[in-house]
Design a protein around this motif. Structure first.
Motif, PDB file in Angstrom:
ATOM      1  N   CYS A 167       0.841  -1.190   0.000  1.00  0.00           N
ATOM      2  CA  CYS A 167       0.000   0.000   0.000  1.00  0.00           C
ATOM      3  C   CYS A 167       0.883   1.250   0.000  1.00  0.00           C
ATOM      4  O   CYS A 167       1.888   1.312   0.725  1.00  0.00           O
ATOM      5  N   GLY A 210      -5.374  -7.871   2.292  1.00  0.00           N
ATOM      6  CA  GLY A 210      -6.543  -7.009   2.284  1.00  0.00           C
ATOM      7  C   GLY A 210      -7.774  -7.701   1.734  1.00  0.00           C
ATOM      8  O   GLY A 210      -7.865  -8.924   1.692  1.00  0.00           O
ATOM      9  N   ARG A 246     -11.285  -3.949  -7.210  1.00  0.00           N
ATOM     10  CA  ARG A 246     -10.727  -3.055  -6.206  1.00  0.00           C
ATOM     11  C   ARG A 246     -10.223  -3.844  -5.012  1.00  0.00           C
ATOM     12  O   ARG A 246     -10.907  -4.740  -4.502  1.00  0.00           O
ATOM     13  N   ARG A 265      -8.730  -3.449  -1.075  1.00  0.00           N
ATOM     14  CA  ARG A 265      -8.715  -2.503   0.049  1.00  0.00           C
ATOM     15  C   ARG A 265      -7.610  -2.890   1.026  1.00  0.00           C
ATOM     16  O   ARG A 265      -7.477  -4.054   1.404  1.00  0.00           O
ATOM     17  N   CYS A 266      -6.833  -1.889   1.443  1.00  0.00           N
ATOM     18  CA  CYS A 266      -5.716  -2.097   2.364  1.00  0.00           C
ATOM     19  C   CYS A 266      -6.219  -2.621   3.710  1.00  0.00           C
ATOM     20  O   CYS A 266      -7.214  -2.105   4.241  1.00  0.00           O
ATOM     21  N   GLY A 308      -7.545   1.086   5.103  1.00  0.00           N
ATOM     22  CA  GLY A 308      -8.684   1.134   4.198  1.00  0.00           C
ATOM     23  C   GLY A 308      -8.474   1.814   2.865  1.00  0.00           C
ATOM     24  O   GLY A 308      -9.435   2.005   2.121  1.00  0.00           O
ATOM     25  N   CYS A 351      -7.951   2.244  -0.990  1.00  0.00           N
ATOM     26  CA  CYS A 351      -8.508   1.348  -2.002  1.00  0.00           C
ATOM     27  C   CYS A 351      -7.855   1.615  -3.351  1.00  0.00           C
ATOM     28  O   CYS A 351      -7.684   2.775  -3.755  1.00  0.00           O
ATOM     29  N   ASN A 395      -7.445   0.322  -7.640  1.00  0.00           N
ATOM     30  CA  ASN A 395      -7.952  -0.418  -8.789  1.00  0.00           C
ATOM     31  C   ASN A 395      -6.878  -1.397  -9.239  1.00  0.00           C
ATOM     32  O   ASN A 395      -5.761  -0.987  -9.567  1.00  0.00           O
ATOM     33  N   GLU A 403      -8.121   4.957  -5.434  1.00  0.00           N
ATOM     34  CA  GLU A 403      -9.504   5.405  -5.622  1.00  0.00           C
ATOM     35  C   GLU A 403     -10.163   5.845  -4.329  1.00  0.00           C
ATOM     36  O   GLU A 403     -11.162   6.551  -4.345  1.00  0.00           O
ATOM     37  N   GLU A 404      -9.621   5.409  -3.193  1.00  0.00           N
ATOM     38  CA  GLU A 404     -10.090   5.888  -1.895  1.00  0.00           C
ATOM     39  C   GLU A 404      -8.879   6.025  -0.993  1.00  0.00           C
ATOM     40  O   GLU A 404      -7.926   5.257  -1.093  1.00  0.00           O
TER      41      GLU A 404
END
Length: 360
Positions: free
Chosen positions: A48, A58, A64, A66-67, A71, A73, A75, A82-83
């Motif tokens: 990450c 994750g 997608r 997520r870490c 958290g 995120c 692609n 993306e987040e």
């Protein structure tokens, strides 16, 4: 091996991975995440871009991942973030499937990049608009970077009352003796490279939306076309008597962290608050201060957000390192001598002798 020389390495057999599965591989000392989603293979960096957590641990949902730590995120097809939290995207690698085998195609030079900054434009003098950003935390910086990534070519002016470039504030309680420059989110050169102006040491005092103008404490003004106010939050202030004594500290800036780190050595420290910041400070100071005591209103640390079991475990771990806990109580008043903290009186009647008090 030439840095640009192509590397092709077999990772696994196509039949060995199920749809919706992730696997970690090591190529030339770099951790790679291989994903099979909707029958298609893709590969990105496995760490990450925020704090380096292994994304293989994750959660994958469609395209997608997520870490597992905070958290963020990404692609898995493009590597784009993306987040948030975090600023950078992941490196993305070419994957081929031949004769039932999955191969990674890359180069040694490409593998050296563990993070990727999205392409950004620069200021164009013909664009006379100005985006003003009041504040210089991660939200402000992400806004400035996103504008450049999306092709905004006007002026971007970020203004902060602190004398620092945007920095990673959560690290203040994790490494209190770190230099401010060591926790900057971007190096100084980044801002000039992408035409993001940062004005430091300027405090905004008012905004006139009719005239689209920000006024600063030094009497200067900034005219804007669009305005973002991203000043963040402030620590809660202690309301009991004695809270204004000299060695009572709040933790918000690098200067605060440095002051606490320097003052705490060999002294009795009391921390008001038993959530994340308080616990991180207690852990950091446990082998530096003479004693560390934590005062909390709940039964165990983190009770409201993580529950009793995790809170009790965290409390036990810190107690094993000499941290004392006074729970289900709070400070009634702080007594001082010659302007310095001497003791804190708790509502349950306990009196703690101390030389430094830190408010979470």
């Amino acid at each position: 091996m030439n840095g640009d020389e192509k590397i092709t390495q077999e990772l696994c057999k196509e039949s060995e991975m199920k749809d919706g599965e992730m696997r970690e591989f090591e190529i030339e000392g770099r951790s790679i995440l291989l994903v099979k989603s909707n029958g298609t293979f893709s590969a990105v960096g496995n760490k990450c871009s925020h704090y380096g957590a292994p994304l293989s641990k994750g959660f994958l949902a469609g395209d997608r991942v997520r870490c597992p730590w905070h958290g963020a995120c990404f692609n898995v097809k493009t590597g784009d973030i993306e987040e948030y939290p975090g600023l950078d995207s992941l490196p993305c690698y070419k994957v081929t499937v031949e004769n039932g085998s999955v191969h990674l195609v890359t180069s040694k030079k490409a593998l050296e990049n563990v993070k990727r900054v999205k392409a950004m434009c620069r200021h164009n003098a013909s664009n006379r608009s100005t985006v003003a950003i009041i504040g210089a935390g991660p939200a402000a910086l992400v806004c400035a970077e996103t504008l450049r990534q999306e092709g905004y070519s006007g002026k971007i002016v970020m203004v902060t009352r602190e004398n620092h470039l945007p920095y990673d504030r959560p690290k203040l309680s994790k490494a209190m003796n770190a230099k401010a420059e060591d926790i900057y989110l971007r190096p100084k050169e980044f801002y000039s490279q992408h035409d993001i102006e940062v004005r430091m040491g300027k405090e905004a005092v008012s905004v006139n939306t009719d005239e689209a103008r920000v006024k600063f404490r030094d009497g200067s003004f900034l005219q804007y076309s669009q305005l973002l106010i991203a000043t963040g939050s402030r620590p809660r202030e202690l309301q009991c008597p004695g809270s204004t004594l000299k060695n009572v500290f709040s933790l918000r800036s690098p200067e605060d962290a440095t002051a606490v780190s320097e003052e705490a050595g060999g002294k009795n420290v009391v921390i008001m608050g038993s959530s994340f910041i308080g616990m991180e400070v207690a852990a950091f100071l446990s082998d530096k201060a003479n004693s560390v005591s934590v005062i909390g209103k709940s039964s165990v640390p983190f009770q409201a957000v993580l529950g009793d079991q995790i809170g009790a475990l965290a409390m036990k771990l810190l107690e094993e390192h000499g941290v004392n806990f006074y729970m289900r109580t709070e400070a009634r008043e702080i007594h001082g001598e010659n302007g310095q903290v001497k003791e804190v009186l708790l509502r349950n009647g306990t009196v703690l002798l101390l030389m430094l008090c830190l408010l979470e």
